[in-house]
Each structure stands twice: as structure tokens, then as C-alpha cells.
Write a protein that holds these residues in place. Structure first.
Motif, PDB file in Angstrom:
ATOM      1  N   SER A 123     -12.681  41.977  43.031  1.00 44.26           N
ATOM      2  CA  SER A 123     -11.515  41.641  42.642  1.00 44.26           C
ATOM      3  C   SER A 123     -10.948  42.779  41.625  1.00 44.26           C
ATOM      4  CB  SER A 123     -11.409  40.299  41.794  1.00 44.26           C
ATOM      5  OG  SER A 123     -11.656  39.517  42.768  1.00 44.26           O
ATOM      6  N   VAL A 124     -12.151  43.298  40.782  1.00 43.00           N
ATOM      7  CA  VAL A 124     -11.700  44.177  39.815  1.00 43.00           C
ATOM      8  C   VAL A 124     -11.326  45.854  40.649  1.00 43.00           C
ATOM      9  CG1 VAL A 124     -12.840  45.798  37.884  1.00 43.00           C
ATOM     10  CG2 VAL A 124     -12.905  43.493  37.795  1.00 43.00           C
ATOM     11  N   GLY A 125     -12.366  46.011  41.751  1.00 43.77           N
ATOM     12  CA  GLY A 125     -11.899  47.405  42.186  1.00 43.77           C
ATOM     13  C   GLY A 125     -10.736  47.237  42.913  1.00 43.77           C
ATOM     14  N   VAL A 126     -10.339  46.155  43.730  1.00 51.25           N
ATOM     15  CA  VAL A 126      -9.472  46.352  44.453  1.00 51.25           C
ATOM     16  C   VAL A 126      -8.071  46.083  43.655  1.00 51.25           C
ATOM     17  CG1 VAL A 126      -7.852  44.995  46.155  1.00 51.25           C
ATOM     18  CG2 VAL A 126     -10.261  45.286  46.436  1.00 51.25           C
ATOM     19  N   SER A 127      -8.141  45.660  42.369  1.00 52.82           N
ATOM     20  CA  SER A 127      -6.980  45.575  41.455  1.00 52.82           C
ATOM     21  C   SER A 127      -6.740  46.788  40.954  1.00 52.82           C
ATOM     22  CB  SER A 127      -7.578  44.407  40.305  1.00 52.82           C
ATOM     23  OG  SER A 127      -7.376  43.188  41.129  1.00 52.82           O
ATOM     24  N   ILE A 128      -7.740  47.583  40.487  1.00 52.03           N
ATOM     25  CA  ILE A 128      -7.585  48.894  39.949  1.00 52.03           C
ATOM     26  C   ILE A 128      -6.988  49.870  41.008  1.00 52.03           C
ATOM     27  CG2 ILE A 128      -8.877  51.010  39.321  1.00 52.03           C
ATOM     28  CD1 ILE A 128     -10.925  49.180  37.799  1.00 52.03           C
ATOM     29  N   PRO A 241     -14.016  42.599  55.951  1.00 49.39           N
ATOM     30  CA  PRO A 241     -12.583  43.027  55.977  1.00 49.39           C
ATOM     31  C   PRO A 241     -12.072  43.704  54.751  1.00 49.39           C
ATOM     32  CG  PRO A 241     -13.095  40.883  56.978  1.00 49.39           C
ATOM     33  CD  PRO A 241     -14.321  41.303  56.359  1.00 49.39           C
ATOM     34  N   THR A 242     -12.379  43.281  53.652  1.00 48.98           N
ATOM     35  CA  THR A 242     -11.820  43.760  52.291  1.00 48.98           C
ATOM     36  C   THR A 242     -12.407  45.287  52.370  1.00 48.98           C
ATOM     37  OG1 THR A 242     -11.723  41.560  51.393  1.00 48.98           O
ATOM     38  CG2 THR A 242     -11.872  43.586  49.793  1.00 48.98           C
ATOM     39  N   ARG A 243     -13.815  45.329  52.394  1.00 43.15           N
ATOM     40  CA  ARG A 243     -14.301  46.774  51.900  1.00 43.15           C
ATOM     41  C   ARG A 243     -13.914  47.656  53.278  1.00 43.15           C
ATOM     42  NH1 ARG A 243     -20.696  45.518  50.519  1.00 43.15           N
ATOM     43  NH2 ARG A 243     -20.296  45.100  48.490  1.00 43.15           N
ATOM     44  N   VAL A 244     -13.652  47.224  54.460  1.00 44.81           N
ATOM     45  CA  VAL A 244     -13.035  48.036  55.432  1.00 44.81           C
ATOM     46  C   VAL A 244     -11.385  48.418  54.843  1.00 44.81           C
ATOM     47  CG1 VAL A 244     -12.054  48.297  57.768  1.00 44.81           C
ATOM     48  CG2 VAL A 244     -14.414  47.613  57.215  1.00 44.81           C
ATOM     49  N   ALA A 245     -10.817  47.492  54.406  1.00 46.84           N
ATOM     50  CA  ALA A 245      -9.373  47.619  54.161  1.00 46.84           C
ATOM     51  C   ALA A 245      -9.318  48.466  52.745  1.00 46.84           C
ATOM     52  CB  ALA A 245      -8.705  46.270  53.985  1.00 46.84           C
ATOM     53  N   ASN A 246     -10.210  48.470  52.072  1.00 44.14           N
ATOM     54  CA  ASN A 246     -10.120  49.426  50.668  1.00 44.14           C
ATOM     55  C   ASN A 246     -10.160  50.848  51.055  1.00 44.14           C
ATOM     56  OD1 ASN A 246      -9.856  48.961  47.933  1.00 44.14           O
ATOM     57  ND2 ASN A 246     -11.916  49.222  47.729  1.00 44.14           N
ATOM     58  N   THR A 247     -10.441  51.073  52.029  1.00 43.99           N
ATOM     59  CA  THR A 247     -10.627  52.318  52.637  1.00 43.99           C
ATOM     60  C   THR A 247      -9.155  53.175  52.762  1.00 43.99           C
ATOM     61  OG1 THR A 247     -10.913  52.390  54.895  1.00 43.99           O
ATOM     62  CG2 THR A 247     -12.993  52.470  53.611  1.00 43.99           C
ATOM     63  N   MET A 248      -8.406  52.149  52.974  1.00 42.89           N
ATOM     64  CA  MET A 248      -6.969  52.443  53.534  1.00 42.89           C
ATOM     65  C   MET A 248      -6.172  53.332  52.256  1.00 42.89           C
ATOM     66  SD  MET A 248      -4.788  52.363  55.686  1.00 42.89           S
ATOM     67  CE  MET A 248      -5.056  51.150  57.084  1.00 42.89           C
ATOM     68  N   THR A 249      -7.123  53.264  51.178  1.00 46.79           N
ATOM     69  CA  THR A 249      -6.295  53.926  49.951  1.00 46.79           C
ATOM     70  C   THR A 249      -6.402  55.374  50.035  1.00 46.79           C
ATOM     71  OG1 THR A 249      -8.472  53.295  48.698  1.00 46.79           O
ATOM     72  CG2 THR A 249      -6.584  51.989  48.355  1.00 46.79           C
ATOM     73  N   VAL A 250      -7.474  55.956  51.029  1.00 44.68           N
ATOM     74  CA  VAL A 250      -7.513  57.411  51.200  1.00 44.68           C
ATOM     75  C   VAL A 250      -6.365  57.797  52.111  1.00 44.68           C
ATOM     76  CG1 VAL A 250     -10.115  57.183  50.585  1.00 44.68           C
ATOM     77  CG2 VAL A 250      -8.986  57.342  52.957  1.00 44.68           C
ATOM     78  N   ASN A 251      -5.591  56.921  52.862  1.00 44.07           N
ATOM     79  CA  ASN A 251      -4.361  57.251  53.419  1.00 44.07           C
ATOM     80  C   ASN A 251      -3.544  58.439  53.027  1.00 44.07           C
ATOM     81  OD1 ASN A 251      -1.803  56.498  55.141  1.00 44.07           O
ATOM     82  ND2 ASN A 251      -3.372  55.733  56.518  1.00 44.07           N
ATOM     83  N   PRO A 252      -3.188  57.781  51.709  1.00 43.77           N
ATOM     84  CA  PRO A 252      -1.951  58.789  51.067  1.00 43.77           C
ATOM     85  C   PRO A 252      -2.475  60.321  50.886  1.00 43.77           C
ATOM     86  CG  PRO A 252      -2.259  56.757  49.750  1.00 43.77           C
ATOM     87  CD  PRO A 252      -3.489  56.796  50.718  1.00 43.77           C
ATOM     88  N   ILE A 253      -3.621  60.688  50.842  1.00 43.76           N
ATOM     89  CA  ILE A 253      -4.095  61.838  50.620  1.00 43.76           C
ATOM     90  C   ILE A 253      -3.919  62.731  51.871  1.00 43.76           C
ATOM     91  CG2 ILE A 253      -6.181  63.407  50.039  1.00 43.76           C
ATOM     92  CD1 ILE A 253      -7.466  61.118  48.656  1.00 43.76           C
ATOM     93  N   ALA A 254      -4.423  62.212  52.965  1.00 42.02           N
ATOM     94  CA  ALA A 254      -4.000  63.021  54.151  1.00 42.02           C
ATOM     95  C   ALA A 254      -2.726  62.988  54.514  1.00 42.02           C
ATOM     96  CB  ALA A 254      -4.938  62.314  55.313  1.00 42.02           C
ATOM     97  N   VAL A 278      -7.220  54.993  42.549  1.00 41.16           N
ATOM     98  CA  VAL A 278      -7.630  54.710  44.022  1.00 41.16           C
ATOM     99  C   VAL A 278      -9.074  54.689  44.324  1.00 41.16           C
ATOM    100  CG1 VAL A 278      -7.267  54.863  46.450  1.00 41.16           C
ATOM    101  CG2 VAL A 278      -5.398  54.291  45.058  1.00 41.16           C
ATOM    102  N   PHE A 279      -9.532  55.940  44.152  1.00 38.10           N
ATOM    103  CA  PHE A 279     -10.972  56.236  44.251  1.00 38.10           C
ATOM    104  C   PHE A 279     -12.070  55.408  43.495  1.00 38.10           C
ATOM    105  CE2 PHE A 279      -9.671  60.239  46.528  1.00 38.10           C
ATOM    106  CZ  PHE A 279     -10.348  60.008  47.545  1.00 38.10           C
ATOM    107  N   ALA A 280     -11.459  55.218  42.144  1.00 36.81           N
ATOM    108  CA  ALA A 280     -12.341  54.476  41.089  1.00 36.81           C
ATOM    109  C   ALA A 280     -12.249  52.823  41.800  1.00 36.81           C
ATOM    110  CB  ALA A 280     -11.675  54.353  39.922  1.00 36.81           C
ATOM    111  N   GLY A 281     -11.300  52.479  42.291  1.00 31.34           N
ATOM    112  CA  GLY A 281     -11.311  51.190  42.744  1.00 31.34           C
ATOM    113  C   GLY A 281     -12.246  51.120  44.238  1.00 31.34           C
ATOM    114  N   ILE A 282     -12.281  52.078  44.969  1.00 36.92           N
ATOM    115  CA  ILE A 282     -12.904  51.925  46.171  1.00 36.92           C
ATOM    116  C   ILE A 282     -14.398  51.856  45.776  1.00 36.92           C
ATOM    117  CG2 ILE A 282     -13.783  53.512  48.203  1.00 36.92           C
ATOM    118  CD1 ILE A 282     -10.908  54.695  48.473  1.00 36.92           C
ATOM    119  N   TRP A 283     -14.800  52.793  44.773  1.00 40.87           N
ATOM    120  CA  TRP A 283     -16.234  52.899  44.453  1.00 40.87           C
ATOM    121  C   TRP A 283     -16.654  51.257  43.819  1.00 40.87           C
ATOM    122  CZ3 TRP A 283     -18.846  52.072  39.898  1.00 40.87           C
ATOM    123  CH2 TRP A 283     -20.336  52.314  39.959  1.00 40.87           C
ATOM    124  N   ILE A 284     -15.935  50.884  42.919  1.00 44.17           N
ATOM    125  CA  ILE A 284     -16.253  49.460  42.446  1.00 44.17           C
ATOM    126  C   ILE A 284     -16.354  48.509  43.391  1.00 44.17           C
ATOM    127  CG2 ILE A 284     -15.516  47.884  40.767  1.00 44.17           C
ATOM    128  CD1 ILE A 284     -14.039  50.127  39.001  1.00 44.17           C
TER     129      ILE A 284
END
Length: 292
Positions: A123-128, A241-254, A278-284
Motif C-alpha cells: 500500500s505504501v509503495g503504490v501510494s507513493i 496483478p498489483t506487481r504487474v500493474a505497478n510497472t505501468m508507472t514506467v510508461n510515461p518515461i518511454a 514512481v520508481f521509489a514506489g515500484i521498488w517498495i
């Protein structure tokens, strides 16, 4: 280790999706949302179906076909028409940042449906990650195109379709195969879009495409359609599903990097700050140890 492989596959898929966002933005001035969706998924299906046949993919069970087709219609049909509409209002990078709220939606939908329990670290990672996206969009609103908030709001609503797709897909993929599941869903969505295109005359706009537009359209279907979503369902097969979906946050870079070249969209400081969060949230969210 198995979930990390799934997350790595999803990261590649999300990067391809980001480039597809920039391509969609590039084509938005020459084609309507339905035509762009047809171009992406009809081409994608023509790539996925032969791959599924040649690799002897296991098809969904007969009793699952209706549900798999419904998921395909909701995702490859409804979601991507809304996605293309959103791209016509705002920049590729800002729309992709709105799309990056997918982890929060997936986490909430998974918890509501009892598929994936919430944990404090997740929850903390996704919230960040999501707060970083919200701050980036709010801070840069004055420099955004007029009416950009409409596109971002439409994208946020569309994300809900993808969240349900992520959460509900996994059992069907496990009972069949990633390719078999994808081929049925993508084929259903493409067929529905083509029918709508024939009745609305949307397909006629393809006659005005020049060579650059056709090259962009083929990339959209092959890399942004077939390859990106073969990798996406392979990731859903291997990770939550949440861990897969969290990678979507790299989408804006590309999306942002390619859009600067195609349509001259600037990468502003607020977007960079948002992406750091976003990257911090992915790692957490993805580094939580499994219980013994």
C-alpha cells in the motif's frame, strides 16, 4: 524469483506501451479513436493468432469462452477507445502519467474481489507512486494543453477497465495459456471494433494515410499491440496483478522520450520529479519478502 521474472517481463511490456502512447498521440490528428483502436488490435490479432497456432497454445475451456470474450471486449474495445480519446486532449506523457494510476486501481479491485490482500508495504509503495503522478499532473497543469484535464480524467476512468482485466484474467490464463487467452480476447475486441468502424465510417480515414502514418500504424499494432500484450499476459501468469500493474508507472518515461521527437512535447521538471516518486514506489511495492 518467479515473481521478479514476471515483473521484468511487465517492465518491457510497459515500455512498449509507452512508445505506443507517443505513436497514438502522433496519429491522433489524422484518425479518430475507433480507427486507431482498429489499427492497433486488428494488426495485433493478425500477429498473435498465427503465433498461438504455431506454438500450439492451449485455448480457453469451452465454458470460459464467454467470460474471456467479455474481458477482451471490455479491454481491447472499451478501454482503448477511451485511451485514444484521452490522447486527443492531452500530451502523451501526461496521459501516461494518468495511466500510471493503474496500480492503485488494480490493488483496490483485487482487494474488493478477494483476489489479492492488501499489505502495508504494498500500500505504501503504490501510494507513493500514485501521489507522485498526482503531484506531477497538478503542478504542470498551467503548461498543459487547453482542456488537458479532460483527457487525464477520461484516462483515469479507463484505467478501471484495465484493473478489472488484470485481476480477473489470471485464473483464465492459468486454465488455458497466455497466448490462447490473449488471442481470444484480442480477436473479440478487434472484431467488435471493426463492426463499429464499418457502421460509423471510421475506416474511411485510413485512405488518407501516407507512408509515415502507415509505418507508425504498423508499429502500433505489432510492437504496441501484439508484442506488448503477449508480454503483459506472460507477466500476469508469473506475478501478482498489483506487481504487474505497478510497472505501468514506467510508461510515461518511454512515452515522453518518444513524444519529444515525434510531436515536440517537452519533458518538464514536474514530470521528472513525479517519475522519481514512481520508481521509489515500484521498488517498495515489489520488494516485499514472502512469508516463510
Amino acid at each position: 524469483m518467479g515473481e521478479w521474472i514476471g515483473v521484468a517481463i511487465a517492465l518491457v511490456s510497459s515500455c512498449l506501451g509507452g512508445t505506443a502512447a507517443a505513436i497514438t498521440r502522433y496519429l491522433a490528428g489524422t484518425a479518430d479513436p475507433v480507427t486507431l483502436a482498429i489499427l492497433r488490435w486488428a494488426t495485433g490479432f493478425l500477429c498473435v493468432l498465427p503465433a498461438a497456432v504455431l506454438l500450439r497454445a492451449k485455448w480457453p475451456r469451452r465454458e470460459d469462452w464467454l467470460a474471456v470474450a467479455a474481458l477482451g471486449l471490455a479491454f481491447f474495445g472499451v478501454f482503448f477507445v477511451l485511451y485514444n480519446i484521452a490522447m486527443s486532449y492531452t500530451t502523451a506523457a501526461r496521459a501516461s502519467l494518468a495511466l500510471a494510476t493503474l496500480p492503485l486501481s488494480t490493488m483496490v479491485v483485487g482487494a474488493v474481489l478477494g483476489v489479492e490482500p492488501l499489505t502495508l508495504r504494498k500500500s505504501v509503495g503504490v501510494s507513493i507512486a500514485v501521489l507522485g503522478v498526482a503531484a506531477a499532473l497538478a503542478y504542470g497543469l498551467s503548461a498543459a494543453p487547453v482542456g488537458a484535464w479532460r483527457g487525464e480524467l477520461i484516462m483515469a476512468g479507463a484505467v478501471l477497465c484495465m484493473a478489472f482485466y488484470n485481476v480477473l484474467s489470471r485464473p483464465f490464463i492459468r486454465r488455458s495459456s497466455a497466448l490462447g487467452f490473449l488471442a481470444v480476447g484480442m480477436g473479440t475486441g478487434a472484431a467488435a471494433l471493426i463492426i463499429v468502424g464499418l457502421f460509423t465510417g471510421s475506416l474511411a480515414t485510413l485512405r488518407d494515410f501516407g507512408t509515415p502514418q502507415w509505418i507508425a500504424g504498423l508499429y502500433l499494432g505489432i510492437a504496441g499491440g501484439a508484442l506488448a500484450f503477449i508480454l503483459w499476459v506472460l507477466a500476469l501468469e508469473r506475478a501478482s496483478p498489483t506487481r504487474v500493474a505497478n510497472t505501468m508507472t514506467v510508461n510515461p518515461i518511454a512515452a515522453g522520450l518518444l513524444a519529444t521527437q515525434l510531436v515536440g512535447e517537452p519533458i518538464t521538471p514536474n514530470l521528472v520529479v513525479g517519475l522519481v516518486a514512481v520508481f521509489a514506489g515500484i521498488w517498495i511495492a515489489t520488494s516485499e519478502p514472502k512469508p516463510a
